[in-house]
Design a protein around this motif. Sequence first.
Motif, PDB file in Angstrom:
ATOM      1  N   LEU A  71       0.942  -1.126  -0.009  1.00  0.00           N
ATOM      2  CA  LEU A  71      -0.130  -0.092   0.059  1.00  0.00           C
ATOM      3  C   LEU A  71       0.791   1.276  -0.204  1.00  0.00           C
ATOM      4  CD1 LEU A  71      -2.901  -0.901   2.526  1.00  0.00           C
ATOM      5  CD2 LEU A  71      -3.081  -0.636  -0.006  1.00  0.00           C
ATOM      6  N   HIS A  72       1.927   1.258   0.737  1.00  0.00           N
ATOM      7  CA  HIS A  72       2.741   2.430   0.866  1.00  0.00           C
ATOM      8  C   HIS A  72       3.454   2.550  -0.466  1.00  0.00           C
ATOM      9  CE1 HIS A  72       5.382   5.600   2.775  1.00  0.00           C
ATOM     10  NE2 HIS A  72       6.475   4.642   2.148  1.00  0.00           N
ATOM     11  N   MET A  73       3.885   1.408  -1.264  1.00  0.00           N
ATOM     12  CA  MET A  73       4.390   1.720  -2.349  1.00  0.00           C
ATOM     13  C   MET A  73       3.475   2.298  -3.440  1.00  0.00           C
ATOM     14  SD  MET A  73       6.832  -1.909  -2.612  1.00  0.00           S
ATOM     15  CE  MET A  73       7.122  -1.588  -4.355  1.00  0.00           C
ATOM     16  N   ALA A  74       2.327   1.767  -3.404  1.00  0.00           N
ATOM     17  CA  ALA A  74       1.268   2.161  -4.364  1.00  0.00           C
ATOM     18  C   ALA A  74       1.067   3.611  -4.262  1.00  0.00           C
ATOM     19  CB  ALA A  74      -0.240   1.555  -4.375  1.00  0.00           C
ATOM     20  N   VAL A  75       1.070   4.180  -2.928  1.00  0.00           N
ATOM     21  CA  VAL A  75       0.885   5.552  -2.784  1.00  0.00           C
ATOM     22  C   VAL A  75       2.086   6.293  -3.235  1.00  0.00           C
ATOM     23  CG1 VAL A  75       0.535   7.435  -1.016  1.00  0.00           C
ATOM     24  CG2 VAL A  75      -0.780   5.380  -0.769  1.00  0.00           C
ATOM     25  N   GLY A  76       3.384   5.865  -3.106  1.00  0.00           N
ATOM     26  CA  GLY A  76       4.196   6.483  -3.592  1.00  0.00           C
ATOM     27  C   GLY A  76       4.376   6.491  -5.124  1.00  0.00           C
ATOM     28  N   LEU A  77       3.917   5.423  -5.896  1.00  0.00           N
ATOM     29  CA  LEU A  77       3.754   5.451  -7.340  1.00  0.00           C
ATOM     30  C   LEU A  77       2.863   6.479  -7.863  1.00  0.00           C
ATOM     31  CD1 LEU A  77       3.999   1.658  -7.941  1.00  0.00           C
ATOM     32  CD2 LEU A  77       5.887   3.251  -8.597  1.00  0.00           C
ATOM     33  N   VAL A  78       1.651   6.756  -7.266  1.00  0.00           N
ATOM     34  CA  VAL A  78       0.489   7.679  -7.599  1.00  0.00           C
ATOM     35  C   VAL A  78       1.104   9.059  -7.438  1.00  0.00           C
ATOM     36  CG1 VAL A  78      -1.628   8.917  -6.831  1.00  0.00           C
ATOM     37  CG2 VAL A  78      -1.367   6.357  -6.972  1.00  0.00           C
ATOM     38  N   ARG A  79       2.065   9.303  -6.269  1.00  0.00           N
ATOM     39  CA  ARG A  79       2.546  10.683  -6.274  1.00  0.00           C
ATOM     40  C   ARG A  79       3.698  10.748  -7.507  1.00  0.00           C
ATOM     41  NH1 ARG A  79       3.275  11.303   0.221  1.00  0.00           N
ATOM     42  NH2 ARG A  79       1.318  11.227   0.606  1.00  0.00           N
ATOM     43  N   GLN A  80       4.485   9.894  -7.734  1.00  0.00           N
ATOM     44  CA  GLN A  80       5.400   9.914  -8.735  1.00  0.00           C
ATOM     45  C   GLN A  80       4.853   9.968 -10.208  1.00  0.00           C
ATOM     46  OE1 GLN A  80       8.368   6.948  -8.300  1.00  0.00           O
ATOM     47  NE2 GLN A  80       8.914   7.635  -6.131  1.00  0.00           N
ATOM     48  N   SER A  81       3.752   9.117 -10.331  1.00  0.00           N
ATOM     49  CA  SER A  81       3.047   9.131 -11.691  1.00  0.00           C
ATOM     50  C   SER A  81       1.718   9.279 -11.644  1.00  0.00           C
ATOM     51  CB  SER A  81       3.667   7.773 -12.392  1.00  0.00           C
ATOM     52  OG  SER A  81       4.994   7.260 -12.668  1.00  0.00           O
ATOM     53  N   PRO A  82       1.156  10.413 -11.659  1.00  0.00           N
ATOM     54  CA  PRO A  82      -0.239  10.562 -11.555  1.00  0.00           C
ATOM     55  C   PRO A  82      -0.954   9.835 -12.570  1.00  0.00           C
ATOM     56  CG  PRO A  82       0.923  12.819 -11.392  1.00  0.00           C
ATOM     57  CD  PRO A  82       2.037  11.733 -11.745  1.00  0.00           C
ATOM     58  N   ASP A  83      -0.472   9.647 -13.927  1.00  0.00           N
ATOM     59  CA  ASP A  83      -1.268   9.090 -15.115  1.00  0.00           C
ATOM     60  C   ASP A  83      -1.504   7.630 -14.705  1.00  0.00           C
ATOM     61  OD1 ASP A  83       1.627   8.446 -15.129  1.00  0.00           O
ATOM     62  OD2 ASP A  83       1.683   8.166 -17.379  1.00  0.00           O
ATOM     63  N   ARG A  84      -0.877   6.955 -13.613  1.00  0.00           N
ATOM     64  CA  ARG A  84      -1.155   5.578 -13.471  1.00  0.00           C
ATOM     65  C   ARG A  84      -2.061   5.146 -12.239  1.00  0.00           C
ATOM     66  NH1 ARG A  84       4.275   2.232 -13.101  1.00  0.00           N
ATOM     67  NH2 ARG A  84       2.754   0.481 -13.130  1.00  0.00           N
ATOM     68  N   VAL A  85      -2.915   6.433 -12.065  1.00  0.00           N
ATOM     69  CA  VAL A  85      -3.944   6.401 -10.807  1.00  0.00           C
ATOM     70  C   VAL A  85      -5.022   5.042 -10.935  1.00  0.00           C
ATOM     71  CG1 VAL A  85      -5.817   7.693  -9.798  1.00  0.00           C
ATOM     72  CG2 VAL A  85      -3.930   8.812 -10.501  1.00  0.00           C
ATOM     73  N   ALA A  86      -5.502   4.680 -12.131  1.00  0.00           N
ATOM     74  CA  ALA A  86      -6.182   3.666 -12.172  1.00  0.00           C
ATOM     75  C   ALA A  86      -5.670   2.464 -11.725  1.00  0.00           C
ATOM     76  CB  ALA A  86      -6.876   3.778 -13.570  1.00  0.00           C
ATOM     77  N   VAL A  87      -4.705   2.157 -12.295  1.00  0.00           N
ATOM     78  CA  VAL A  87      -3.779   0.891 -12.067  1.00  0.00           C
ATOM     79  C   VAL A  87      -3.407   0.764 -10.449  1.00  0.00           C
ATOM     80  CG1 VAL A  87      -1.962  -0.607 -12.403  1.00  0.00           C
ATOM     81  CG2 VAL A  87      -3.032   0.701 -14.325  1.00  0.00           C
ATOM     82  N   THR A  88      -3.167   2.173  -9.957  1.00  0.00           N
ATOM     83  CA  THR A  88      -2.613   2.063  -8.601  1.00  0.00           C
ATOM     84  C   THR A  88      -3.793   1.687  -7.706  1.00  0.00           C
ATOM     85  OG1 THR A  88      -0.797   3.513  -9.097  1.00  0.00           O
ATOM     86  CG2 THR A  88      -1.387   3.307  -6.857  1.00  0.00           C
ATOM     87  N   LEU A  89      -5.002   2.308  -8.059  1.00  0.00           N
ATOM     88  CA  LEU A  89      -6.425   2.283  -7.317  1.00  0.00           C
ATOM     89  C   LEU A  89      -6.695   0.712  -7.217  1.00  0.00           C
ATOM     90  CD1 LEU A  89      -8.623   5.371  -8.473  1.00  0.00           C
ATOM     91  CD2 LEU A  89      -7.230   4.740  -5.944  1.00  0.00           C
TER      92      LEU A  89
END
Length: 449
Positions: free
Chosen positions: A240-258
């Motif tokens: 979960l922590h990694m996913a939050v970090g990815l969203v902040r680094q790559s806003p275009d991958r919000v759907a996958v991260t969600l």
Amino acid sequence: MTMPVLAALRGRLFWKILFGFGLTFFLMVQTLWVAIQLFDDPPRPIVHLFEDRLAPVELASAAAVLESGGLPALRRLIAAWPESERAGLVVRPADHGAPAGPVFIRRDKVLIRYVTAPDGSVWQLSRDLSDLRMPPRPGGPFRLPPEIIMLGVGGGLVFSTALARYLIRPILRLRRGFDDLAGGDLAVRLGPAMGRRRDELADLARDFDVMAARLEQTVAARDRLLHDVSHELRSPLARLHMAVGLVRQSPDRVAVTLDRLELETARLDTLVGELLTLSRVENDAPRREDYFDLHGLVASVVADARFEAGPAGVTVESHVTPAASLTGGAMLIKGSAELMRRAVENIIRNALKFSPEGGAVTVSVDIDERGRRHVLKVRDRGPGVPPEMLASIFEPFVRGPDGSRNQGYGLGLAIARRTVEAHGGRIIAANRSTGGLEMTVTLPWTMTA
């Protein structure tokens, strides 16, 4: 003196036992003596034996010697007597008119007999009886001899002291054991310290050891469970922590991260739910007052399992006798039907999880009327379990040898075992000779509908 003895001497119970049993022993001895004195026939004093038998015999023998041998023969006889007896016999001429013959005359403390010698003279033989009388011995209350009083006091103290020490020592050991247990020493045991005692105090020490052992196991299981829970929570939280970090680094991958966040959240929800179920089994199941039919419950679970097993190509065979066809009616079980359903589901799903495609799972429920219990068996044709793991597969977070390829947290069988045990039953696992694993659950029925 050793410290346990000093502690015993300071204890209130020690003094109660000491004085209580000491006084009891003393009163028993004195009461026995008083009863003997009051109700027994008084013994005939030895002085009467001397006066009534020995003194007349002594005078008779002296008279016989005097009658046959005269005064010289009597003097020779008296000279052979002991000094004490010689002083008590007096020989002198009789007064005029004294009656000679074998008649004893008793005057106060003197025994008299008149004897005629061979020369015709009459002699008076007198035996003083005063030296035969002994002064009375002093006595205590109720004419108790001092020896009896000393026996009661001394014997009571010795007896009560030994008994008090015998009873107090194990009690002090129990007290120290409870102090050690309260201080955190869960390895303390009292059985060896009791030695060869086979009384209630030794039984209490053995019960203490059982309690301490169970408490040690409970604490160890709690610590192990906390360690395993923290370990299981660490992985999804890290993702979960990694996913939050990815969203902040790559806003275009919000759907996958969600999607990832939703998946990890669902896993956490499943883990927490199973932990809550495990806690509920341990705390709530024994207090439930519901009655349910195991046969109908298992039949319902089998129907759901067949629906789940269809896509995997696994067949679920059922050998469950309907409750209505049983000779004694429905043998009902007291407890929680909801938790028992969850336990049976976990057992059957575990069999489905490790069954190969095209395999079969067999579920049967039989009745043991002599033992008044149900026997539930679930058999699969999977890889089985290594023999060294058969006893541990019911522990929390323990997975089978192929558990890495299957989802789950290793809590299903732990929930099943604790549910069965909370209902007074037992569950065991064994490898089948033809391959696969067999789970056997025995549950006692409480009443017949």
